[in-house]
Design an enzyme around this catalytic site. Structure first.
Site, short mmCIF file in Angstrom:
data_model
loop_
_atom_site.label_atom_id
_atom_site.label_comp_id
_atom_site.label_asym_id
_atom_site.label_seq_id
_atom_site.Cartn_x
_atom_site.Cartn_y
_atom_site.Cartn_z
N HIS A 1 0.83 -1.21 0.00
CA HIS A 1 0.00 0.00 0.00
C HIS A 1 0.86 1.26 0.00
O HIS A 1 2.06 1.22 0.31
CB HIS A 1 -0.90 0.03 1.25
CG HIS A 1 -0.13 0.18 2.52
ND1 HIS A 1 0.65 -0.83 3.04
CD2 HIS A 1 0.01 1.22 3.38
CE1 HIS A 1 1.22 -0.41 4.15
NE2 HIS A 1 0.86 0.83 4.38
N ASP B 1 0.46 4.85 2.08
CA ASP B 1 -0.31 5.20 3.29
C ASP B 1 -1.52 6.08 2.97
O ASP B 1 -1.40 7.11 2.30
CB ASP B 1 0.60 5.91 4.30
CG ASP B 1 1.61 4.94 4.91
OD1 ASP B 1 1.29 3.75 5.07
OD2 ASP B 1 2.74 5.39 5.19
C1 SIN Z 1 5.95 -1.24 8.98
O1 SIN Z 1 5.50 -1.60 10.07
O2 SIN Z 1 7.06 -1.59 8.59
C2 SIN Z 1 5.14 -0.32 8.09
C3 SIN Z 1 3.83 0.03 8.68
C4 SIN Z 1 3.12 1.09 7.86
O3 SIN Z 1 2.45 0.75 6.89
O4 SIN Z 1 3.28 2.26 8.16
#
Ligand code: SIN
Length: 286
Positions: free
Chosen positions: A101, A103
């Site tokens: 994704h 964000d």
């Molecule tokens: C992560 O925990 O490495 C990424 C989490 C996120 O999507 O911000």
């Protein structure tokens, strides 16, 4: 920066650079901020080690690059609503970001970037994959680039957030949803990036359902090709700073039942626009 010990070491030709010789808890000069911004534009995600930031220092670092974003659905701390807790342990049913994704692409003005500090790491695992959506766009045929360049992608927050956060702390009183160009123009670099992702994109507005499903399935598989990616191995107090406008990421949840814990500050962004945009940023030629 002639006198600075700051170093930028690319970890792949496509995406990712390790930054050393900097203490993010200390005040940063405008020159250092500009160097980091340039490095982000070139490498799309920056990695830092040994940054024991307080919440205030973490937020202050983020504010060098813009106003801070409030998550539309996650629970918020009264004192630090801009801090998103990222947590996995033996009791949780999900972790943040365990599918590809960008964000909060379901926001009408999705975040410019995100800065994640991981405080507790599992003994192994818990890496994060990052992928360049410039590279994904550039690897398509010209014909498909042009076709996608005229499409509108629908992004829906409810389908992902409802089973995770339960709708108790909605920023706007409802789950966000938005329509964005399937190919967006980066506002700083001017480069084209695929802007379609597994978590939030439900389809293409101009296509019939079956056509939309088939094209979306192809594009999502294409975006996840290994040659567009780098992989980051976290240590305690590692920080990653990524540009959401031209990357996707995937947090690998392979460490159950161990604990991984961290905090994310997210920077507000602008409304995505088409390459051939009119004054409102919508398509010039429908
Ligand atoms: C992560 O925990 O490495 C990424 C989490 C996120 O999507 O911000």
């Amino acid at each position: 920066m002639t006198d600075s010990p700051l170093r930028v070491d690319p970890i792949s030709p496509v995406i990712g650079a390790e930054i050393s010789g900097i203490d993010l808890s200390a005040p940063l000069t405008p020159e250092v901020v500009e160097t980091l911004h340039q490095a982000l534009m070139t490498h799309l995600v920056l990695f830092f080690r040994d940054q024991a930031l307080s919440f205030e220092q973490h937020k202050a670092f983020g504010r060098h690059f813009g106003d801070l974003h409030i998550h539309p659905a996650a629970p918020k701390d009264v004192d630090h609503p801009e801090i998103l807790v990222v947590h996995g342990d033996a009791t949780v049913k999900f972790v943040a970001g365990e599918l590809w994704h960008s964000d909060v692409s379901c926001d009408v003005e999705p975040p410019l970037g995100s800065i994640l500090r991981i405080e507790q790491v599992p003994t192994s695992g818990g890496d994060t994959l990052f992928a360049s959506m410039y590279a994904a766009y550039e690897a398509l045929s010209g014909r498909l680039q042009r076709f996608l360049g005229e499409l509108t992608a629908v992004h829906d927050g409810q389908q992902y957030y409802v089973g995770r956060y339960g709708g108790r702390d909605l920023r706007d009183g409802a789950y966000p949803s938005a329509e964005h160009p399937a190919i967006r123009t980066h506002p700083v670099t001017g480069r084209q990036a695929l802007y379609v992702n597994e978590v939030f994109t439900t389809g293409f507005k101009e296509l019939k359902q079956a056509e939309s499903n088939a094209l979306l399935s192809f594009v999502l598989k294409h975006c996840a090709a290994p040659e567009f990616q780098c992989r980051f191995r976290w240590r305690q107090n590692s920080v990653a700073f990524w540009d959401n406008r031209c990357t996707q990421h995937h947090a690998i949840w392979d460490y159950y039942p161990q604990t991984r814990h961290g905090y994310r500050v997210t920077i507000k962004g602008d409304r995505p626009f088409y390459a051939e945009a009119d004054v409102d940023g919508r398509r010039a030629v429908p």
